[in-house]
Motif scaffolding. Structure first.
Motif, PDB file in Angstrom:
ATOM      1  N   TRP A 104       0.789  -1.193   0.098  1.00  0.00           N
ATOM      2  CA  TRP A 104      -0.051  -0.124   0.068  1.00  0.00           C
ATOM      3  C   TRP A 104       0.923   1.256  -0.004  1.00  0.00           C
ATOM      4  O   TRP A 104       0.551   2.249  -0.569  1.00  0.00           O
ATOM      5  N   LEU A 105       1.969   1.269   0.668  1.00  0.00           N
ATOM      6  CA  LEU A 105       2.939   2.624   0.779  1.00  0.00           C
ATOM      7  C   LEU A 105       3.663   2.625  -0.787  1.00  0.00           C
ATOM      8  O   LEU A 105       3.887   3.665  -1.231  1.00  0.00           O
ATOM      9  N   PHE A 106       3.958   1.523  -1.420  1.00  0.00           N
ATOM     10  CA  PHE A 106       4.432   1.642  -2.540  1.00  0.00           C
ATOM     11  C   PHE A 106       3.502   1.698  -3.842  1.00  0.00           C
ATOM     12  O   PHE A 106       3.892   1.616  -4.933  1.00  0.00           O
ATOM     13  N   CYS A 107       2.163   1.585  -3.541  1.00  0.00           N
ATOM     14  CA  CYS A 107       1.192   1.734  -4.632  1.00  0.00           C
ATOM     15  C   CYS A 107       1.221   0.616  -5.475  1.00  0.00           C
ATOM     16  O   CYS A 107       0.997   0.797  -6.746  1.00  0.00           O
ATOM     17  N   LYS A 108       1.784  -0.513  -5.177  1.00  0.00           N
ATOM     18  CA  LYS A 108       1.759  -1.822  -5.721  1.00  0.00           C
ATOM     19  C   LYS A 108       0.706  -2.672  -5.895  1.00  0.00           C
ATOM     20  O   LYS A 108       0.168  -3.130  -5.185  1.00  0.00           O
ATOM     21  N   GLU A 109       0.253  -2.976  -7.355  1.00  0.00           N
ATOM     22  CA  GLU A 109      -0.975  -3.886  -7.311  1.00  0.00           C
ATOM     23  C   GLU A 109      -0.688  -4.872  -8.459  1.00  0.00           C
ATOM     24  O   GLU A 109       0.139  -4.853  -9.289  1.00  0.00           O
ATOM     25  N   TYR A 110      -1.407  -6.092  -8.155  1.00  0.00           N
ATOM     26  CA  TYR A 110      -1.353  -7.153  -9.103  1.00  0.00           C
ATOM     27  C   TYR A 110      -2.809  -7.391  -9.593  1.00  0.00           C
ATOM     28  O   TYR A 110      -3.549  -7.615  -8.800  1.00  0.00           O
TER      29      TYR A 110
END
Length: 296
Positions: A104-110
């Motif tokens: 969530w901090l790195f705005c990473k999604e899959y």
């Protein structure tokens, strides 16, 4: 786990192509497996199996291609992405459950229908709960003091700092080894049992132990930058291991002398798990999604 078959990725693809009725769940480790199995059993679900990710052979090269670290969380994510890519249509045969961690901090999604994440930073955060801790303290340990709400309030600030330190290490890609026992930088005021955490001292010790003292200014700047990304929900900002370690440290002075020296964070984590409520868990997003997938 010694009796479970270690399958290759291609064997799994064939398995799910040939056996459309399977409902397999893959998780990071033993605690995840036991909790999810227990929860689904409590909800009278049948026809599913839960496996630790160590039962699957996943080449390290696949992790690196996804830009992931070599750990169990990355293996769970890689398994989901691989199966999703190889099967011709979205399959409910397999569900992979991973910790949300720092994403969530790195705005990473899959983008993967086979992959579910915890609602908070990790599975242990379902235990960071006043009702669970109150039951553990009062019935599991026989303590009328401290009160669960006060304990959680006391620990939250320190746990957030520790999470941000871990996160800064990730953000700067320093790959540093964590300090044991919080570097002896946590102090407990014996008068009011307030926790005092020496943040800058910990950072200095952390960097020194990894021969990275020259990074101190850069490290602190990045940490404060990450701190500015505020979320109301504290459970996004706590590492599970830090929670049980710090909680064990905090309650140890309250324990009877007969168990104080032998009591540890692993025993405490098991005690907390034993106090969790299946109906409460079923109100959480992850467990609702699990039930929906198993029931189809």
């Amino acid at each position: 786990m010694e009796n479970e078959i270690r399958r290759t990725l291609d064997e799994l693809v064939t398995r799910y192509e040939l056996e459309p009725d399977l409902r397999d769940i893959y998780v990071e480790g033993k605690t995840d497996k036991l909790l999810i199995e227990w929860f689904l059993d409590q909800k009278k679900n049948q026809g599913f199996a839960v496996y630790e990710i160590d039962t699957v052979e996943i080449p390290a090269q696949l992790l690196f291609e996804q830009g992931l670290k070599d750990n169990n969380r990355s293996r769970v994510i890689t398994l989901a992405l691989y199966i999703n890519d190889k099967l011709s249509e979205t399959s409910l045969h397999i569900t992979c459950v991973a910790d949300k961690d720092f994403d969530w901090l790195f705005c990473k999604e899959y983008q993967c229908d086979l992959l579910l994440f915890t609602d908070y930073s990790c599975l242990e955060m379902y235990l960071f709960n006043e009702a669970v801790l109150d039951k553990c303290l009062r019935l599991g340990l026989g303590l009328s003091q401290p009160k669960a709400r006060e304990v959680l309030n006391q620990l939250s600030r320190v746990l957030e700092d520790l999470f941000l330190i871990r996160d800064t290490n990730e953000a700067l890609n320093l790959n540093m080894r964590w300090l044991d026992k919080f570097g002896d930088c946590c102090k407990l005021n014996k008068k009011d049992y307030q926790v005092q955490f020496e943040l800058k001292t910990f950072i200095t010790k952390y960097l020194n132990s990894n021969s990275n003292r020259s990074q101190e200014s850069r490290f602190i700047t990045k940490l404060e930058e990450l701190r500015a990304k505020k979320l109301i929900e504290i459970r996004y900002k706590i590492h599970g291991h830090d929670f049980t370690e710090l909680l064990c440290w905090y309650i140890r002075p309250y324990l009877g002398t007969e168990i104080r020296s032998s009591y540890n964070s692993e025993i405490l984590a098991r005690s907390l798990l034993a106090c969790i409520d299946a109906d409460k868990l079923s109100q959480e997003g992850l467990f609702q999604r699990l039930l929906a997938r198993i029931d189809r």
